[in-house]
Design an enzyme around this catalytic site. Structure first.
Site, PDB file in Angstrom:
ATOM      1  N   HIS A  80       0.794  -1.240   0.000  1.00 44.96           N
ATOM      2  CA  HIS A  80       0.000   0.000   0.000  1.00 44.96           C
ATOM      3  C   HIS A  80       0.825   1.288   0.000  1.00 44.96           C
ATOM      4  O   HIS A  80       0.549   2.182  -0.810  1.00 44.96           O
ATOM      5  CB  HIS A  80      -1.011  -0.007   1.156  1.00 44.96           C
ATOM      6  CG  HIS A  80      -2.103  -1.029   0.986  1.00 44.96           C
ATOM      7  ND1 HIS A  80      -3.101  -1.224   1.905  1.00 44.96           N
ATOM      8  CD2 HIS A  80      -2.365  -1.921  -0.016  1.00 44.96           C
ATOM      9  CE1 HIS A  80      -3.917  -2.177   1.488  1.00 44.96           C
ATOM     10  NE2 HIS A  80      -3.480  -2.626   0.336  1.00 44.96           N
ATOM     11  N   LYS A  98      -7.666  -0.343   3.367  1.00 42.96           N
ATOM     12  CA  LYS A  98      -7.036  -0.417   4.678  1.00 42.96           C
ATOM     13  C   LYS A  98      -6.114  -1.624   4.729  1.00 42.96           C
ATOM     14  O   LYS A  98      -6.409  -2.631   4.089  1.00 42.96           O
ATOM     15  CB  LYS A  98      -8.076  -0.444   5.796  1.00 42.96           C
ATOM     16  CG  LYS A  98      -9.230  -1.457   5.606  1.00 42.96           C
ATOM     17  CD  LYS A  98      -8.883  -2.818   6.070  1.00 42.96           C
ATOM     18  CE  LYS A  98      -9.881  -3.877   5.766  1.00 42.96           C
ATOM     19  NZ  LYS A  98      -9.373  -5.217   5.925  1.00 42.96           N
TER      20      LYS A  98
HETATM   21  N1  LIG Z   1     -12.782  -2.812   2.964  1.00 42.93           N
HETATM   22  C1  LIG Z   1     -13.033  -4.093   3.040  1.00 42.93           C
HETATM   23  O1  LIG Z   1     -14.071  -4.505   3.456  1.00 42.93           O
HETATM   24  C2  LIG Z   1     -12.031  -5.077   2.592  1.00 42.93           C
HETATM   25  C3  LIG Z   1     -10.736  -4.706   2.421  1.00 42.93           C
HETATM   26  N2  LIG Z   1      -9.823  -5.626   2.032  1.00 42.93           N
HETATM   27  C4  LIG Z   1      -8.427  -5.183   1.883  1.00 42.93           C
HETATM   28  O2  LIG Z   1      -8.096  -5.253   0.499  1.00 42.93           O
HETATM   29  C5  LIG Z   1      -6.762  -5.668   0.329  1.00 42.93           C
HETATM   30  C6  LIG Z   1      -6.708  -6.829  -0.667  1.00 42.93           C
HETATM   31  O3  LIG Z   1      -7.519  -7.893  -0.209  1.00 42.93           O
HETATM   32  P1  LIG Z   1      -8.150  -8.964  -1.208  1.00 42.93           P
HETATM   33  O4  LIG Z   1      -8.644  -8.338  -2.436  1.00 42.93           O
HETATM   34  O5  LIG Z   1      -9.121  -9.757  -0.417  1.00 42.93           O
HETATM   35  O6  LIG Z   1      -6.876  -9.846  -1.520  1.00 42.93           O
HETATM   36  P2  LIG Z   1      -6.547 -10.693  -2.833  1.00 42.93           P
HETATM   37  O7  LIG Z   1      -5.539 -11.687  -2.429  1.00 42.93           O
HETATM   38  O8  LIG Z   1      -7.806 -11.190  -3.472  1.00 42.93           O
HETATM   39  O9  LIG Z   1      -5.899  -9.635  -3.836  1.00 42.93           O
HETATM   40  C7  LIG Z   1      -4.714  -9.012  -3.505  1.00 42.93           C
HETATM   41  C8  LIG Z   1      -4.028  -8.474  -4.764  1.00 42.93           C
HETATM   42  O10 LIG Z   1      -2.777  -7.934  -4.346  1.00 42.93           O
HETATM   43  C9  LIG Z   1      -1.912  -7.943  -5.455  1.00 42.93           C
HETATM   44  N3  LIG Z   1      -0.537  -8.111  -5.031  1.00 42.93           N
HETATM   45  C10 LIG Z   1       0.457  -7.217  -5.249  1.00 42.93           C
HETATM   46  N4  LIG Z   1       1.596  -7.617  -4.718  1.00 42.93           N
HETATM   47  C11 LIG Z   1       1.342  -8.820  -4.160  1.00 42.93           C
HETATM   48  C12 LIG Z   1       2.135  -9.749  -3.469  1.00 42.93           C
HETATM   49  N5  LIG Z   1       3.423  -9.492  -3.208  1.00 42.93           N
HETATM   50  N6  LIG Z   1       1.556 -10.888  -3.041  1.00 42.93           N
HETATM   51  C13 LIG Z   1       0.249 -11.125  -3.249  1.00 42.93           C
HETATM   52  N7  LIG Z   1      -0.554 -10.279  -3.912  1.00 42.93           N
HETATM   53  C14 LIG Z   1      -0.018  -9.141  -4.363  1.00 42.93           C
HETATM   54  C15 LIG Z   1      -2.413  -9.001  -6.376  1.00 42.93           C
HETATM   55  O11 LIG Z   1      -2.714  -8.189  -7.453  1.00 42.93           O
HETATM   56  P3  LIG Z   1      -2.485  -8.488  -8.993  1.00 42.93           P
HETATM   57  O12 LIG Z   1      -3.879  -8.659  -9.367  1.00 42.93           O
HETATM   58  O13 LIG Z   1      -1.812  -7.273  -9.429  1.00 42.93           O
HETATM   59  O14 LIG Z   1      -1.633  -9.695  -9.170  1.00 42.93           O
HETATM   60  C16 LIG Z   1      -3.712  -9.518  -5.796  1.00 42.93           C
HETATM   61  O15 LIG Z   1      -4.730  -9.542  -6.760  1.00 42.93           O
HETATM   62  C17 LIG Z   1      -6.225  -5.945   1.729  1.00 42.93           C
HETATM   63  O16 LIG Z   1      -5.511  -4.833   2.164  1.00 42.93           O
HETATM   64  C18 LIG Z   1      -7.476  -6.112   2.584  1.00 42.93           C
HETATM   65  O17 LIG Z   1      -7.273  -5.715   3.923  1.00 42.93           O
HETATM   66  C19 LIG Z   1     -10.169  -6.920   1.740  1.00 42.93           C
HETATM   67  C20 LIG Z   1     -11.456  -7.321   1.901  1.00 42.93           C
HETATM   68  C21 LIG Z   1     -12.502  -6.456   2.337  1.00 42.93           C
HETATM   69  O1  LIG Z   2     -10.745  -7.585   5.362  1.00 42.33           O
HETATM   70  C1  LIG Z   2     -11.905  -7.827   5.242  1.00 42.33           C
HETATM   71  O2  LIG Z   2     -12.270  -9.006   4.691  1.00 42.33           O
HETATM   72  C2  LIG Z   2     -13.576  -9.480   4.758  1.00 42.33           C
HETATM   73  C3  LIG Z   2     -14.590  -8.420   4.659  1.00 42.33           C
HETATM   74  O3  LIG Z   2     -15.879  -8.913   4.776  1.00 42.33           O
HETATM   75  C4  LIG Z   2     -14.306  -7.328   5.587  1.00 42.33           C
HETATM   76  O4  LIG Z   2     -15.116  -6.271   5.194  1.00 42.33           O
HETATM   77  C5  LIG Z   2     -12.905  -6.807   5.553  1.00 42.33           C
HETATM   78  O5  LIG Z   2     -12.598  -6.028   6.613  1.00 42.33           O
END
Ligand SMILES: NC(=O)C1=CN([C@@H]2O[C@H](COP(=O)(O)OP(=O)(O)OC[C@H]3O[C@@H](n4cnc5c(N)ncnc54)[C@H](OP(=O)(O)O)[C@@H]3O)[C@@H](O)[C@H]2O)C=CC1
Ligand SMILES: O=C1OC[C@@H](O)[C@H](O)[C@H]1O
Length: 452
Positions: A80, A98
């Site tokens: 991030h 976050k």
């Molecule tokens: N607000 C909310 O409710 C939520 C927030 N989140 C937050 O979102 C973020 C991502 O979560 P989520 O989408 O579930 O995770 P995923 O694992 O589904 O996706 C993460 C992405 O990170 C990228 N990436 C870049 N560098 C790396 C690395 N070194 N290793 C692994 N992945 C990498 C990849 O992107 P690429 O596609 O480029 O390969 C991958 O698609 C987290 O910070 C999490 O806390 C998650 C869920 C809910």
């Molecule tokens: O990090 C998370 O992952 C699951 C979600 O449902 C949640 O909003 C989020 O905080």
């Protein structure tokens, strides 16, 4: 008005949900013009599935795409700061999932960089933008339950061991503390009890207790749509008011969401668009100060869990430790300048940042907010240094024994330094900080202007 054109960094689960929810804003308000992923194939399949116009290999091409007005960072946590900085340096507003960074100091440095560049930087604490939460904050700051004395909150679910769990136990990404506990913003109450876990189902509720009533944010409290306000009449009598805030409809044609309640991203999108159009540098719903202070709480929780572990005690995710550390910190914040506020609405307006100097260096670690600091010789004018001795032991307990910079205990016999806000740290740690940033790391008080 022209629609804001988004560029998306990452092609994972949350990026898919965010783009799906963004459709709810309508084409006159928002467009997604490109996505970047580590591989072109992944970006392309995301673009094809979600109707995004362009797909890039890598993230840099997104921020430099001239059609991109605003950037969303939805990658894993450890990336991030670096990706936020890419957007800031391109002069583009950026919404970062976050956590903004993995520790309070890096968060503060990034914020300083964004402010220097006059770029909107938002940590995606989306819950703060939900109408139910906005109303809850109004009720609390309006004194509907009197003075808030305590808050209890919990957030947990048994995560899929091959998916979410793998992500969240990855120590590089910060683990459960960064992923789940970060949802607990420091509440200006006398006591806070929190539970966060990825091993068990929890009620997922928040309850504020005040001198004249209670306020309940119902399950699921991180995407809430119902509040109950209970007003105390006597010990045998109370009145109850239920307030409903239905979530927005799932946009027609959107793919199924990966996370529950993701249609609620629309609230965050609206808040961010409003901030962009107003030329703001932060969201009023979730300020920079709140990002840094909450991150400092998480730092303290993690440090305490590490200490317990190295002492051969309970596991790192020990709930008791985390709750204790958070309680300590909330008390500390309460004692140190936030105590005037009843409800987050009442938090102090951030002090006007002092004049800034030029910045240099590529990464957050390189650009330590130059120009905000005090000359080394002047730090002593605004702070009180002392050696902790046994007579001060009681005093030390009142300010917590943890230095939030080095995350080590402040020990009897060590040289400590107290700021005008009463926050106390190791002298060596806080002096080094004040030479780079004259505001307290925890409450952001400018030490040269203790009266605000
Ligand atoms: N607000 C909310 O409710 C939520 C927030 N989140 C937050 O979102 C973020 C991502 O979560 P989520 O989408 O579930 O995770 P995923 O694992 O589904 O996706 C993460 C992405 O990170 C990228 N990436 C870049 N560098 C790396 C690395 N070194 N290793 C692994 N992945 C990498 C990849 O992107 P690429 O596609 O480029 O390969 C991958 O698609 C987290 O910070 C999490 O806390 C998650 C869920 C809910
Ligand atoms: O990090 C998370 O992952 C699951 C979600 O449902 C949640 O909003 C989020 O905080």
């Amino acid at each position: 008005m022209e629609p804001l054109r988004w560029g998306i960094l990452g092609s994972g689960l949350i990026c898919r949900d965010f783009v799906g929810a963004l459709k709810g804003a309508g084409p006159d308000e928002a467009r997604v013009v490109c996505v970047g992923a580590r591989s072109k194939a992944s970006a392309q399949s995301f673009a094809d599935a979600l109707g995004v116009e362009r797909a890039y290999e890598g993230y840099a091409a997104v921020v430099s795409d001239p059609e991109v007005d605003i950037v969303y960072v939805g990658t894993v946590a450890q990336t991030h700061p670096e990706l936020a900085l890419l957007a800031i340096e391109a002069g583009k507003p950026v919404l970062v999932e976050k956590p903004l960074a993995l520790n309070a100091e890096d968060a503060a440095v990034l914020i300083a960089r964004a402010r220097e560049a006059k770029v909107l930087l938002v940590e995606g604490m989306w819950t703060r933008c939900f109408p139910a939460v906005c109303r809850a904050r109004e009720l609390l700051s309006g004194g509907e339950i009197g003075s808030v004395v305590s808050v209890t909150a919990d957030f947990g679910w048994p995560a899929d061991p091959d998916g979410e769990h793998r992500r969240t136990v990855d120590p590089v990404s910060g683990g459960v503390a960064m992923d789940v506990a970060i949802g607990f913003a420091a509440a200006p109450a006398l006591s806070a009890t929190v539970l966060c876990t990825l091993d068990a189902v929890t009620p997922e509720e928040v309850v504020y207790s005040g001198t004249r009533g209670t306020l309940r944010i119902h399950r699921p409290a991180h995407t809430p749509s119902r509040l109950t306000l209970t007003r105390f009449v006597s010990r045998t009598e109370s009145t109850e008011e239920v307030l409903d805030f239905p979530l927005p409809p799932v946009p027609a044609g959107a793919l199924p969401f990966n996370y529950p309640g993701s249609e609620g991203f629309l609230y965050e999108v609206r808040a961010v668009h409003e901030a962009v159009r107003a030329g703001a540098l932060e969201l009023s719903q979730w300020t920079h100060d709140e990002t840094v202070a909450t991150q400092a709480v998480i730092d303290a929780m993690r440090a305490q869990a590490r200490r317990t572990r190295s002492a051969g005690g309970a596991a790192a995710s020990s709930v008791a430790d985390a709750a204790l550390a958070l309680q300590y910190k909330v008390k500390l914040l309460h004692a140190g300048g936030w105590s005037e506020s009843s409800g987050s609405e009442g938090l102090r307006t951030p002090p006007t940042p002092p004049p800034r100097g030029s910045s240099s260096g590529a990464g957050p670690a390189a650009g330590r907010a130059e120009g905000w600091g005090l000359d080394a010789g002047r730090v002593g004018q605004f702070t009180i240094s002392f050696v902790a001795d046994p007579d001060l032991h009681e005093d030390m307990e009142a300010v917590s024994c943890l230095c939030t910079f080095c995350l080590d205990d402040m020990q009897i016999g060590e040289e400590l330094c107290r700021l005008p806000c009463m926050h106390t740290f190791h002298r060596r740690c806080v002096h080094a900080w004040l030479e780079r940033d004259r505001r307290c790391m925890l409450c952001r008080l400018d030490v040269t202007k203790p009266g605000g």
